[in-house]
Design a protein around this motif. Structure first.
Motif, PDB file in Angstrom:
ATOM      1  N   ARG A 258      -5.861  -5.291 -10.140  1.00 23.84           N
ATOM      2  CA  ARG A 258      -4.980  -4.926 -11.262  1.00 23.84           C
ATOM      3  C   ARG A 258      -4.845  -3.406 -11.375  1.00 23.84           C
ATOM      4  NH1 ARG A 258      -7.924  -8.972 -13.723  1.00 23.84           N
ATOM      5  NH2 ARG A 258      -9.070  -7.482 -15.012  1.00 23.84           N
ATOM      6  N   ALA A 259      -5.939  -2.698 -11.147  1.00 22.34           N
ATOM      7  CA  ALA A 259      -5.874  -1.233 -11.193  1.00 22.34           C
ATOM      8  C   ALA A 259      -4.943  -0.707 -10.107  1.00 22.34           C
ATOM      9  CB  ALA A 259      -7.283  -0.648 -11.027  1.00 22.34           C
ATOM     10  N   LEU A 260      -5.025  -1.308  -8.941  1.00 24.32           N
ATOM     11  CA  LEU A 260      -4.162  -0.886  -7.839  1.00 24.32           C
ATOM     12  C   LEU A 260      -2.691  -1.196  -8.142  1.00 24.32           C
ATOM     13  CD1 LEU A 260      -3.992   0.343  -5.032  1.00 24.32           C
ATOM     14  CD2 LEU A 260      -4.485  -1.915  -4.069  1.00 24.32           C
ATOM     15  N   ALA A 261      -2.445  -2.351  -8.755  1.00 22.18           N
ATOM     16  CA  ALA A 261      -1.078  -2.709  -9.129  1.00 22.18           C
ATOM     17  C   ALA A 261      -0.527  -1.740 -10.179  1.00 22.18           C
ATOM     18  CB  ALA A 261      -1.037  -4.143  -9.669  1.00 22.18           C
ATOM     19  N   ARG A 262      -1.379  -1.344 -11.109  1.00 21.67           N
ATOM     20  CA  ARG A 262      -0.932  -0.381 -12.121  1.00 21.67           C
ATOM     21  C   ARG A 262      -0.579   0.962 -11.469  1.00 21.67           C
ATOM     22  NH1 ARG A 262       1.318   2.360 -14.676  1.00 21.67           N
ATOM     23  NH2 ARG A 262       1.097   3.055 -16.837  1.00 21.67           N
ATOM     24  N   LEU A 263      -1.284   1.334 -10.436  1.00 19.83           N
ATOM     25  CA  LEU A 263      -0.966   2.562  -9.703  1.00 19.83           C
ATOM     26  C   LEU A 263       0.335   2.410  -8.918  1.00 19.83           C
ATOM     27  CD1 LEU A 263      -4.574   3.375  -8.474  1.00 19.83           C
ATOM     28  CD2 LEU A 263      -3.264   4.670 -10.178  1.00 19.83           C
ATOM     29  N   ASP A 264       0.591   1.197  -8.412  1.00 24.84           N
ATOM     30  CA  ASP A 264       1.862   0.932  -7.743  1.00 24.84           C
ATOM     31  C   ASP A 264       3.018   1.105  -8.724  1.00 24.84           C
ATOM     32  OD1 ASP A 264       3.185  -0.254  -5.217  1.00 24.84           O
ATOM     33  OD2 ASP A 264       3.950  -1.554  -6.800  1.00 24.84           O
ATOM     34  N   ARG A 286       1.634  -0.666   0.894  1.00 24.86           N
ATOM     35  CA  ARG A 286       1.233   0.336   1.896  1.00 24.86           C
ATOM     36  C   ARG A 286       1.683   1.730   1.484  1.00 24.86           C
ATOM     37  NH1 ARG A 286       2.974  -4.055   5.474  1.00 24.86           N
ATOM     38  NH2 ARG A 286       1.111  -5.029   6.376  1.00 24.86           N
ATOM     39  N   LYS A 287       2.867   1.834   0.895  1.00 22.76           N
ATOM     40  CA  LYS A 287       3.346   3.125   0.405  1.00 22.76           C
ATOM     41  C   LYS A 287       2.419   3.659  -0.682  1.00 22.76           C
ATOM     42  CE  LYS A 287       8.352   2.977   1.281  1.00 22.76           C
ATOM     43  NZ  LYS A 287       9.689   2.963   0.629  1.00 22.76           N
ATOM     44  N   THR A 288       1.993   2.781  -1.577  1.00 24.51           N
ATOM     45  CA  THR A 288       1.110   3.210  -2.665  1.00 24.51           C
ATOM     46  C   THR A 288      -0.248   3.638  -2.132  1.00 24.51           C
ATOM     47  OG1 THR A 288       2.235   1.800  -4.270  1.00 24.51           O
ATOM     48  CG2 THR A 288      -0.024   2.451  -4.790  1.00 24.51           C
ATOM     49  N   TRP A 291       0.220   6.983  -0.671  1.00 24.89           N
ATOM     50  CA  TRP A 291       0.482   7.929  -1.763  1.00 24.89           C
ATOM     51  C   TRP A 291      -0.805   8.335  -2.468  1.00 24.89           C
ATOM     52  CZ3 TRP A 291       0.181   6.506  -7.142  1.00 24.89           C
ATOM     53  CH2 TRP A 291       0.715   7.435  -8.033  1.00 24.89           C
ATOM     54  N   LEU A 292      -1.731   7.369  -2.639  1.00 25.04           N
ATOM     55  CA  LEU A 292      -2.977   7.637  -3.352  1.00 25.04           C
ATOM     56  C   LEU A 292      -3.846   8.679  -2.652  1.00 25.04           C
ATOM     57  CD1 LEU A 292      -4.058   4.064  -4.537  1.00 25.04           C
ATOM     58  CD2 LEU A 292      -3.452   6.016  -5.977  1.00 25.04           C
ATOM     59  N   GLN A 293      -3.715   8.772  -1.330  1.00 26.40           N
ATOM     60  CA  GLN A 293      -4.554   9.711  -0.581  1.00 26.40           C
ATOM     61  C   GLN A 293      -4.265  11.163  -0.952  1.00 26.40           C
ATOM     62  OE1 GLN A 293      -3.994   8.740   3.556  1.00 26.40           O
ATOM     63  NE2 GLN A 293      -4.796   6.658   3.327  1.00 26.40           N
ATOM     64  N   ASP A 294      -3.100  11.430  -1.508  1.00 29.70           N
ATOM     65  CA  ASP A 294      -2.734  12.801  -1.889  1.00 29.70           C
ATOM     66  C   ASP A 294      -2.767  13.024  -3.398  1.00 29.70           C
ATOM     67  OD1 ASP A 294      -2.184  13.394   0.817  1.00 29.70           O
ATOM     68  OD2 ASP A 294      -0.168  12.543   0.621  1.00 29.70           O
ATOM     69  N   ARG A 322      -5.276  -3.404   2.534  1.00 25.08           N
ATOM     70  CA  ARG A 322      -4.483  -3.078   3.724  1.00 25.08           C
ATOM     71  C   ARG A 322      -4.812  -4.041   4.870  1.00 25.08           C
ATOM     72  NH1 ARG A 322      -1.727   1.587   5.562  1.00 25.08           N
ATOM     73  NH2 ARG A 322      -2.651   3.005   4.033  1.00 25.08           N
ATOM     74  N   GLN A 323      -6.079  -4.332   5.039  1.00 26.43           N
ATOM     75  CA  GLN A 323      -6.484  -5.259   6.102  1.00 26.43           C
ATOM     76  C   GLN A 323      -6.111  -6.703   5.757  1.00 26.43           C
ATOM     77  OE1 GLN A 323      -7.613  -4.359   9.127  1.00 26.43           O
ATOM     78  NE2 GLN A 323      -7.164  -2.304   8.323  1.00 26.43           N
ATOM     79  N   LEU A 324      -6.159  -7.023   4.474  1.00 28.11           N
ATOM     80  CA  LEU A 324      -5.757  -8.364   4.031  1.00 28.11           C
ATOM     81  C   LEU A 324      -4.291  -8.623   4.382  1.00 28.11           C
ATOM     82  CD1 LEU A 324      -7.130 -10.708   2.365  1.00 28.11           C
ATOM     83  CD2 LEU A 324      -6.068  -9.701   0.346  1.00 28.11           C
ATOM     84  N   LEU A 325      -3.454  -7.619   4.156  1.00 20.40           N
ATOM     85  CA  LEU A 325      -2.039  -7.739   4.505  1.00 20.40           C
ATOM     86  C   LEU A 325      -1.851  -7.857   6.019  1.00 20.40           C
ATOM     87  CD1 LEU A 325      -0.515  -5.037   2.108  1.00 20.40           C
ATOM     88  CD2 LEU A 325      -0.577  -7.516   1.762  1.00 20.40           C
ATOM     89  N   HIS A 326      -2.678  -7.125   6.765  1.00 18.59           N
ATOM     90  CA  HIS A 326      -2.556  -7.149   8.226  1.00 18.59           C
ATOM     91  C   HIS A 326      -2.974  -8.502   8.807  1.00 18.59           C
ATOM     92  CE1 HIS A 326      -2.675  -5.677  12.367  1.00 18.59           C
ATOM     93  NE2 HIS A 326      -3.875  -6.245  12.478  1.00 18.59           N
TER      94      HIS A 326
END
Length: 566
Positions: A258-264, A286-288, A291-294, A322-326
């Motif tokens: 949920r935290a990751l979705a809120r960041l998206d 993947r874009k998010t 984006w978070l790395q910066d 990311r790996q789950l999507l892959h």
């Protein structure tokens, strides 16, 4: 102290699943919404929560002792769309350091025990009819987990059920089914010390699996970023063999997701910050992550209202996702605020309640509790039905919900009533709706009182709808605005409406004894409705015999309702 009945204990090992409780939904432009259920029974029969078996579950409590948080949720009865009477959590971090020591975190253990003691007193004060406490990965894996269980039970008198990973997966997936009866795909529930997967389809839970892919465990993996990535990928590949890899939809459960979705949402500038049923594409995720790395996570934490403890787990959660999507390659990704706690609620519901549409049941419940004239929504829907005979099922359920909700905000200040209606639809805890449906329903209810114009603070949310949806929602609002004021007893008591789209005519047939109800304001609203349809109006007075039949049917319906309620 009230405890869950023994029958529930057996139920906790049958097949279905869910977990959690907060926010609402969303969809990225151009993606398909998950399939919606077709209700088994009529929408307007006697509400199931009036049945004696369900009235017994007036307050259903769940204490969830997780690896990261300890939470108590009390549901206001076993309604098909959960109503949260009470919801409190504490981030204790019971599983922090577990992989190194094999023990529950000492500080977390003290904090968790204090929280559970508080919850037990609150539960006693609330006189709950059912209270279930479950403990998950941290307690089941720690060498002192059984000792902690004994300590809790001695202090509170409440049984702590330590459930295994597959049972956790089942309950979590069952929670998703509570909000998505038509869900089909893979549920992924990430906690502090573990991650569970559960397959859902046809309103049941299928294959399930558990793994040590929680952030607390992953903090101990050696080999740097490469070693972590390889470990996660290998583990997920093994999980794919257990639960299958052909899942087009992925449903995410858990605070880190949920935290990751809120960041998206933050990255996209998404206008509706309701997390439940928020939809993301793999590309957007993947874009998010990139984006978070910066980004400065502390600043993002303040902007998004995310706790420091939760934000600290997000970087590891992004690696897992990311790996789950892959590995699983889903086409659509949804966020569910429902999880293990809602799964336990679902466990206690009779089958006929499980089969209901959560949106319609929640709307009916709101009408019963808040409308001036409960039951009017059905009459309004019947009156407007000629306009929507060819509406698709997804649209029809929104129309039904709108009619049920059309009057629940009548107590709001007149200057803000329309916006209050919009907030009810877009932000209230109504299950079974994606974000697009929320905005459609909100716009229709808003127009039931007035046209909001183009400068409303809510205008940015309309970007989630296409122009045709906006037109339809405005038209529905005007239709309800007319029908709701025609007669106190229901619009069909005064008139019958007929719609001829090919002839481009909207006809109103008035009761000869109630012609005066069609006064100036009613005439203006009828004309506004016809204008929104792009048709002309036709008015005539019915022959007495024809209307007497309609009035007799109305009277019979009122009599039957009175007999049922008695």
């Amino acid at each position: 102290m009230t405890q869950a009945p023994k029958a529930d204990s057996a139920a906790l090992s049958t097949d279905t699943a869910n977990a959690d409780g907060t926010a609402d939904s969303g969809a990225e432009t151009g993606t398909a919404a998950p399939p919606r259920p077709t209700p088994i029974r009529g929408y307007f029969e006697r509400p199931l929560f009036d049945a004696e078996a369900i009235r017994g579950l007036q307050r259903v409590g769940v204490i969830d002792v997780g690896s990261n948080s300890v939470r108590m949720v009390v549901f206001d009865g076993a309604a098909r769309s959960p109503a949260y009477f009470y919801n409190e959590k504490l981030l204790c971090g019971l599983g922090r350091g577990l992989a190194e020591t094999g023990l529950l975190n000492p500080e977390g253990r003290v904090r968790a025990l204090n929280a559970i003691n508080r919850f037990s007193i609150l539960a006693e004060e609330m006189d709950l009819t059912s209270l279930t406490m479950v403990a998950t990965a941290a307690v089941r894996e720690a060498t002192d987990g059984e000792a902690f269980k004994t300590e809790v039970e001695m202090a509170t008198g409440i049984e702590m059920r330590i459930i295994d990973g597959e049972e956790e997966a089942r309950l979590s997936a069952q929670g998703v089914l509570l909000g998505w009866p038509g869900a089909r795909g893979l549920v992924c529930d990430i906690g502090g010390s573990s991650m569970e997967l559960g397959e859902v389809a046809d309103n049941t839970v299928g294959r399930r699996a558990t793994s040590p892919l929680g952030p607390f465990r992953l903090q101990q993996i050696k080999g740097g970023k490469k070693g972590l990535k390889n470990h996660i990928r290998e583990t997920l590949t093994e999980l794919r063999d257990k639960v299958g890899g052909d899942h087009k939809a992925l449903y995410l459960v858990g605070g880190s997701w949920r935290a990751l979705a809120r960041l998206d949402m933050e990255r996209r500038g998404y206008p509706l910050t309701v997390l439940h049923e928020y939809e993301m594409t793999p590309k957007s995720i993947r874009k998010t992550i990139d984006w978070l790395q910066d980004q400065d996570l502390s600043k993002l934490r303040n902007r998004t209202g995310t706790s420091a403890e939760r934000m600290s787990l997000v970087p590891l959660a992004t690696v897992v996702l990311r790996q789950l999507l892959h590995v699983f390659r889903p086409k659509r990704v949804y966020v569910s605020s429902y999880g293990i706690r809602e799964g336990i609620l679902f466990e206690q519901m009779p089958d006929d309640l499980r089969a209901c549409d959560p949106l319609i049941e929640a709307s009916r419940h709101l009408e019963e509790a808040s409308a001036r004239t409960p039951g009017f929504g059905r009459k309004l829907f019947d009156f407007l039905m000629p306009l929507y005979r060819n509406a698709p099922p997804d649209r029809m359920r929104l129309i039904r919900a709108a009619c049920l909700l059309h009057d629940v905000n009548w107590r709001a200040h007149p200057d803000y009533r329309s916006e209050s209606c919009f907030d009810t639809a877009t932000r209230a805890n109504l299950g079974g709706m994606d974000h697009k449906s929320r905005v459609y329903l909100g716009l229709a209810l808003m127009n039931r009182y007035k046209n909001p114009g183009s400068n409303s603070r809510l205008t940015p949310l309309l970007s989630l709808l296409d122009p045709e949806d906006i037109r339809h929602a405005n038209m529905l609002g005007r239709a309800m605005r007319f029908g709701a004021m025609l007669s106190v007893k229901g619009p069909n008591a005064a008139a019958e409406m007929r719609y001829y789209p090919k002839k481009e005519v909207l006809e109103l047939i008035l009761d000869p004894d109630r012609q005066a109800l069609f006064g100036e304001v009613a005439q203006q609203r009828f004309s506004a409705l016809a204008k929104s349809l792009g048709v002309s109006t036709k008015l005539r007075v019915a022959r007495t015999a024809k209307l007497e039949v309609a009035k007799a049917e109305l009277a019979n319906g009122e009599a039957a309702k009175a007999e049922t309620s008695s």
